[in-house]
Structure formats: C-alpha cells, structure tokens
Design an enzyme around this catalytic site. Structure first.
Site, PDB file in Angstrom:
ATOM      1  N   GLY A 246      26.675   0.603 -36.245  1.00  0.00           N
ATOM      2  CA  GLY A 246      25.835   1.741 -35.921  1.00  0.00           C
ATOM      3  C   GLY A 246      25.546   1.864 -34.444  1.00  0.00           C
ATOM      4  CD1 TRP A 248      22.501   7.376 -28.298  1.00  0.00           C
ATOM      5  CD2 TRP A 248      20.546   7.046 -29.315  1.00  0.00           C
ATOM      6  NE1 TRP A 248      21.753   8.505 -28.108  1.00  0.00           N
ATOM      7  CE2 TRP A 248      20.530   8.331 -28.726  1.00  0.00           C
ATOM      8  CE3 TRP A 248      19.409   6.624 -30.020  1.00  0.00           C
ATOM      9  CZ2 TRP A 248      19.444   9.190 -28.813  1.00  0.00           C
ATOM     10  CZ3 TRP A 248      18.320   7.481 -30.104  1.00  0.00           C
ATOM     11  CH2 TRP A 248      18.340   8.745 -29.511  1.00  0.00           C
ATOM     12  CG  ASP A 284      22.063  -6.253 -35.991  1.00  0.00           C
ATOM     13  OD1 ASP A 284      20.908  -6.552 -36.354  1.00  0.00           O
ATOM     14  OD2 ASP A 284      22.319  -5.428 -35.094  1.00  0.00           O
ATOM     15  CG  ASP A 286      21.442  -0.742 -33.843  1.00  0.00           C
ATOM     16  OD1 ASP A 286      20.427  -0.057 -34.021  1.00  0.00           O
ATOM     17  OD2 ASP A 286      21.823  -1.136 -32.730  1.00  0.00           O
ATOM     18  CD  GLU A 288      19.682   2.651 -32.095  1.00  0.00           C
ATOM     19  OE1 GLU A 288      19.457   3.553 -31.257  1.00  0.00           O
ATOM     20  OE2 GLU A 288      20.132   1.545 -31.788  1.00  0.00           O
ATOM     21  CE1 TYR A 289      15.524   3.571 -33.521  1.00  0.00           C
ATOM     22  CE2 TYR A 289      15.778   5.824 -32.737  1.00  0.00           C
ATOM     23  CZ  TYR A 289      15.679   4.467 -32.474  1.00  0.00           C
ATOM     24  OH  TYR A 289      15.731   4.005 -31.195  1.00  0.00           O
ATOM     25  CG  MET A 361      16.358  -2.323 -30.673  1.00  0.00           C
ATOM     26  SD  MET A 361      17.525  -0.970 -30.998  1.00  0.00           S
ATOM     27  CE  MET A 361      16.632  -0.069 -32.275  1.00  0.00           C
ATOM     28  CB  THR A 362      10.207  -4.554 -27.335  1.00  0.00           C
ATOM     29  OG1 THR A 362      10.944  -5.778 -27.399  1.00  0.00           O
ATOM     30  CG2 THR A 362       9.306  -4.461 -28.542  1.00  0.00           C
ATOM     31  CE1 TYR A 363      16.705  -1.879 -26.408  1.00  0.00           C
ATOM     32  CE2 TYR A 363      15.977  -4.162 -26.249  1.00  0.00           C
ATOM     33  CZ  TYR A 363      16.808  -3.206 -26.800  1.00  0.00           C
ATOM     34  OH  TYR A 363      17.735  -3.567 -27.745  1.00  0.00           O
ATOM     35  CG  ASP A 364      15.916   2.387 -24.186  1.00  0.00           C
ATOM     36  OD1 ASP A 364      16.098   2.145 -22.976  1.00  0.00           O
ATOM     37  OD2 ASP A 364      16.839   2.362 -25.026  1.00  0.00           O
ATOM     38  CD1 TRP A 513      21.249  -2.837 -24.170  1.00  0.00           C
ATOM     39  CD2 TRP A 513      22.222  -3.362 -26.121  1.00  0.00           C
ATOM     40  NE1 TRP A 513      22.362  -2.058 -24.299  1.00  0.00           N
ATOM     41  CE2 TRP A 513      22.980  -2.356 -25.482  1.00  0.00           C
ATOM     42  CE3 TRP A 513      22.648  -3.866 -27.345  1.00  0.00           C
ATOM     43  CZ2 TRP A 513      24.140  -1.816 -26.049  1.00  0.00           C
ATOM     44  CZ3 TRP A 513      23.794  -3.331 -27.901  1.00  0.00           C
ATOM     45  CH2 TRP A 513      24.522  -2.317 -27.262  1.00  0.00           C
TER      46      TRP A 513
END
Length: 591
Positions: A246, A248, A284, A286, A288-289, A361-364, A513
């Site tokens: 997956g 973005w 994993d 991923d 989104e979302y 994903m503690t960024y962006d 990442w």
C-alpha cells in the site's frame, strides 16, 4: 541344558526388544549445538548422519522426558532450497524441491517440475543438518533440545546430546522501511541496510490490485530486491523482513478488497505466497486510510473501519495456519495514522488482538496542505503556533486505545520538508509561504520540497542557512533569509529525545521512514540511526539487547548464558531395563 536354553532366551528376547524399540542405537553419533541468535530465534546445528531421510527436533522447557511425542517440534526433511509453489513463475537457474528431488529451472516456467524442456532433475533431497527454531519462541526462557535421526527404513537412531539454551529478553524494536526505488538515484541497495543496527525491515511497497492480488509495483526492482532479502535473511536470521503493501500512492483498492470475502482471500493468499517464496517474516499493511483521507482517487466507504478489522482477523488466522506448517511465527503489522480524526475510526482495541505491533506514523503534521510553516514531527505542541497536533498527543491517544502499549511503535522521519518564499519573521517559523523549493531527489513539482536528512545536514553546515531549536516542540529548523527557505526536520538531538520519550512511555520501539535518507550516497554514515541506538543504550547487534529490554525503561545489563550440554547418563531404561534384569535373575537362578 537349562543354562543354554536360558542364555539363548536372554539373547533372543533382548535382541528383539532392542531392534524394535522406538529409540535405536546408531553407529553415527550426533553432536547438537544450539545458540540463541535473537530473543525469539534459536539456531540449531548438528553433525550429519549418512542414510537418513530426516531429523526429528524435540524442544521442551522441562528436562524430564524431553524425548516424547508431545515435544516433537518439527521434522527436518528438507534441503536448503525452497519447495515448488504451484502457479509461481520460476526464473532460469532457480532450484526447488519437488517430490523428493531437487530441480533447476531451464527457462521461465510455472509448470510442475518434470524432466523435459523446462526443468532439469538434479539429485535426491539430502536433509539439511541446520535449522532455526522460530516457532513461538519467547524471550528470557530456558529451552532444552535434542535431535533424533530417522533412517529411510523408518528406524530411529540414538538421540543427540541434550542442549540447554536461554533466550535473551525481547529488545525494543527498531523498524526501518526500505524503499524499492532506493536502488536507483540513491544507489542504496538492500545490502547497504545496516542490519546489525535494526530489528525489522519493511519493504515498501508492493501493490494491491482491484481483484485482491498483491503484485509488484516495480516489476524490475521488486523481485530483484526480494531475492536480495532472501539471501540476506540467511545471513541475518534474527532480523525480521516484511513486505509492506500500500502506502500513500498504492492504497486505491484497499476499500473494495476489504469489503469482498473472495478478494480478501486472494489478498491473503497472494501475500503469503510472496512471503513464503522469499523466506520473509510477515506483512505490514499500509492502508492510507480506512474511511478516506488518503490520496485523491482512492476508494473509500463508511464500512472501511469494520472491514479493516475483518481483514486483520482473517490475515491473522491464515498467517497462523501457515506458521504451523512452516514452523515459525509470521508477523502482521500495520502503519497507523497520526491524525486522530482518522485514527479514531478504527477500533484499535479489537485490531490489536490480531497485530504484533502498530507502526504509528508520527510525522507529516504539516505539509503543502498547511496554511503556514511549522514542524514536520513536533514532540510537543508549541503554544505560540497553530494547533497541527503533536507526537505526544497522538501517542497518548493510542495508549488509551491499545491495551498493550508495547505494541505501539513510535515513528520518526529521516527526512524533512521545505517551504519557499517564507518571510523572515520568527526566523520563518509559523509564517505564510508560497510553494516549495526543489527537494533532494527532484524538482519542486516532483518532490514537494521533501529532503533527505543528509542533504539538510549539509545545508545546516553551509553559511546560507541558520540553525534554530524549538524548546517547546524539541525539534530544530533551518532558515535562509537570502533564499527565504524554511526547512523542518529531525536531527540526532531531536531523535535522541524522541527515543527517550518512547522509553519513558514504555512503548514497543522506534519506526523509521525511511532508512535510505540517513546516509549520503557513497558513505556508510547513519547519524540518525546512531542517535536511536544511543537513546536505547544499544550496541550492535540490537536484536540482543545490551541494557534496555521491551517493557522496561530501567537500565540493566543483559547477558545470554552460554549454551551448555546437559550431562545425562546414557543406557537402557524403562521396560527394557526391567525385562533385562528379570532375564538376568532367571539366568543366574538356573545356573
């Protein structure tokens, strides 16, 4: 005459019993060695025995009666090659097991091996004399192992020595994403990953088709990279390798696939086939979302959160079934959003039942969608700026919704974001902007100003940029008044603080990442990864923890007891001993 008859009876009955007993004495003596190579993996090696069709491996947490059917772990009756998978394309030169023989592909083929134009028959399978025990091994646990040879006539040989091993405690996870396109301009191959310094590698990304099939996003790079992972797995068996599906740009079809039972089955089937083909450790997801909020054009439905849970449950069941067949535990993880409006759609208490861990994903927290500049990954919110959220707020929310906080893995970025035409007020922080400059690997239109850490670090050393530190948010930024460019990023100082924060919150580790952004091409330097190791007080290899262990932020030295051979008296025991003693008494009495 009575003496002779008694003696013959003694010899005949004893011989009969010994030749039909479950455990037979063999001329060849097996010497077993067992070494824990990770908290959940024990490497087994034994001296080979000629003429065997396999080896039985027994494991127990109790020394008593270890040689028992209930303790049979697995039977090693395979070579070092993978088994043939039906309907899978094999390239010329690939070797597989099939019906007791090794076969080499002569050309690209998916046909079952048989002598002819497509396959070359090599030789009968000779069972390997090595194996790694991944099957539900737990940390900080003592295990006892023996190996028993099984001959082609079905008889068993003498068991090996009993080996006692104690696994180390479970370390904090260091999960790194490796991007499939890293092999191009970045010149960062899978072999450049510093495996001594990581615990998990997620390969990003494979593509999910509308019918549910998982396939290559890059048909040239993906199979080549995963072949490299397969080779590296044999060299670094303690590191976990996962496919990540997956991301973005490739999350378009998650919603309709998750809603359709047949498509879910195909998703699970095709993913497990790839995992097995390349000897990987799990998947994993991923997405989104679930429910929307991802890339424009993605399918979304109000039922996505419910179907997301169903997908995880069915994946867990299928991975467990495959794990029982393959004698290992397969991992199931997800990449989870930092945005709490999106995260709150999911029942994480239920989801976590099926997940090994959750990469948050503690960024962006800011980007082109933000009206003013800010921090990409602020640890805490600066009260003097807009409320874009913070790592602390996100993690505290997940702690409330995930029962086991050690399943929460804190994400950190090895990249930064840049903004153009930023006025000099407050050195560019919390200011309006217009567009982005070029990023590290392309124009502004291609990269939206995203820069690798090593590139930002070089800019920080130049005279064109000035370095600033936000003591509220515990992150740095750069500003160039002459260029009117603002750059938000993480450096070793902020990464160290975030690692310490993870320890203080008793989470499950750090996720990165992505790993290629830390290293300048042509070098072997990983300053941000080094900062994580410093925060964890780890020395390579990190899968054997040096001071901190999962679930505890109290420093302590962890040592692995040396493998030791348990001394046991060999000989005849049980019913055989009673029988022989009785015959001996009878013989003595008649004599």
């Amino acid at each position: 005459m009575k003496k002779i008859i008694s003696l013959l009876m003694f010899v005949m009955i004893t011989s009969f019993y010994l030749t039909t007993a479950p455990t037979l004495l063999a001329e060849e003596k097996i010497e077993l060695r067992a070494i824990p190579i990770a908290w959940d993996a024990v490497n087994l090696t034994w001296t080979p025995v000629p003429g065997v069709k396999g080896y039985e491996v027994y494991r127990s947490t109790n020394l008593d009666n270890i040689y028992s059917p209930v303790n049979l772990l697995f039977i090693v009756n395979w070579s070092n090659y993978t088994k043939y998978k039906e309907n899978w394309n094999y390239l010329p030169g690939e070797v597989v097991e099939y019906k007791g023989y090794l076969w080499r592909a002569k050309k690209v083929t998916s046909q079952p091996p048989q002598e002819g134009d497509h396959w070359e028959k090599l030789a009968p399978i000779t069972p390997t004399n090595t194996a790694v025990d991944y099957f539900n091994v737990t940390g900080n646990t003592t295990y006892y192992y023996i190996v028993v040879p099984v001959f082609r006539d079905g008889k068993r040989g003498e068991p090996s020595n009993i080996v006692k091993v104690t696994t180390p405690p479970q370390p904090y996870r260091i999960v790194v994403y490796y991007i499939s396109w890293g092999i191009y301009a970045r010149a960062f191959s899978p072999y450049d990953i510093p495996f001594e310094n990581v615990t998990h590698v997620n390969y990003a990304f494979l593509k999910l088709l509308e019918n549910g099939t998982v396939t290559w996003a890059d048909p040239w790079a993906d199979p080549m990279n995963l072949e490299s992972f397969k080779e590296l797995k044999s060299k670094y068996p303690a590191v976990k390798f996962l496919i990540s599906v997956g991301g973005w740009t490739l999350s378009k079809y998650f919603s309709p696939v998750a809603a359709d039972p047949a498509k879910r089955r195909e998703f699970i089937r095709s993913a497990i086939a790839i995992i097995r083909k390349y000897n990987l450790d799990g998947i994993d997801i991923d997405w989104e979302y679930p429910g929307g909020g991802g890339m424009e054009g993605n399918y979304a439905s109000p039922d996505d959160p419910k179907n997301f849970i169903i997908l995880l449950k069915e994946f867990r069941e299928a991975l467990d079934e495959a794990g029982r067949e393959d004698h290992k535990h397969y991992l199931l993880t997800v990449a989870a959003p930092a945005n709490l409006d999106i995260a709150s759609r999911i029942d994480w208490r239920e989801a976590s039942k099926y997940l090994d861990f959750i990469n948050v994903m503690t960024y962006d927290y800011i980007g082109l969608w933000s009206p003013v500049t800010g921090h990409n990954a602020p640890l805490y919110r600066n009260p003097n700026g807009p409320d874009y959220g913070s790592i602390d707020e996100t993690i505290k929310w997940y702690i409330e919704h995930v029962p086991d906080r050690t399943k929460i893995v804190l994400g950190v970025p090895f990249y930064g974001r840049s903004f153009a035409n930023v006025p000099p007020k407050n050195h560019g922080l919390f200011q309006p902007y217009s567009g982005t400059p070029a990023g590290t690997w392309g124009s502004a239109a291609e990269t939206h100003g995203v820069m690798d850490y090593w590139d930002i670090a070089e800019k920080a050393r130049s005279r064109e940029y000035e370095y600033f530190w936000d003591n509220y948010s515990k992150v740095p930024w750069l500003y160039s008044e002459s260029k009117r460019i603002f750059i938000t990023f993480d450096d070793p100082k902020s990464i160290l603080i975030k690692t310490q924060y993870m320890l203080n919150q008793s989470l499950g580790g750090i996720m990165v990442w992505e790993i290629t952004a830390d290293r300048k091409p042509g070098t072997h330097s990983h300053p941000l990864l080094v900062a994580i190791l410093e925060g964890l007080k780890e020395r390579p290899p990190v899968w054997i923890p040096d001071r901190y262990v999962l679930g505890s932020n109290v420093p302590r030295n962890v040592t692995i007891p040396e493998p030791e051979t348990v001394t046991t008296k060999r000989g005849i025991c049980g019913p055989a001993a009673i029988l022989i003693i009785a015959l001996f008494v009878l013989f003595k009495r008649n004599s």
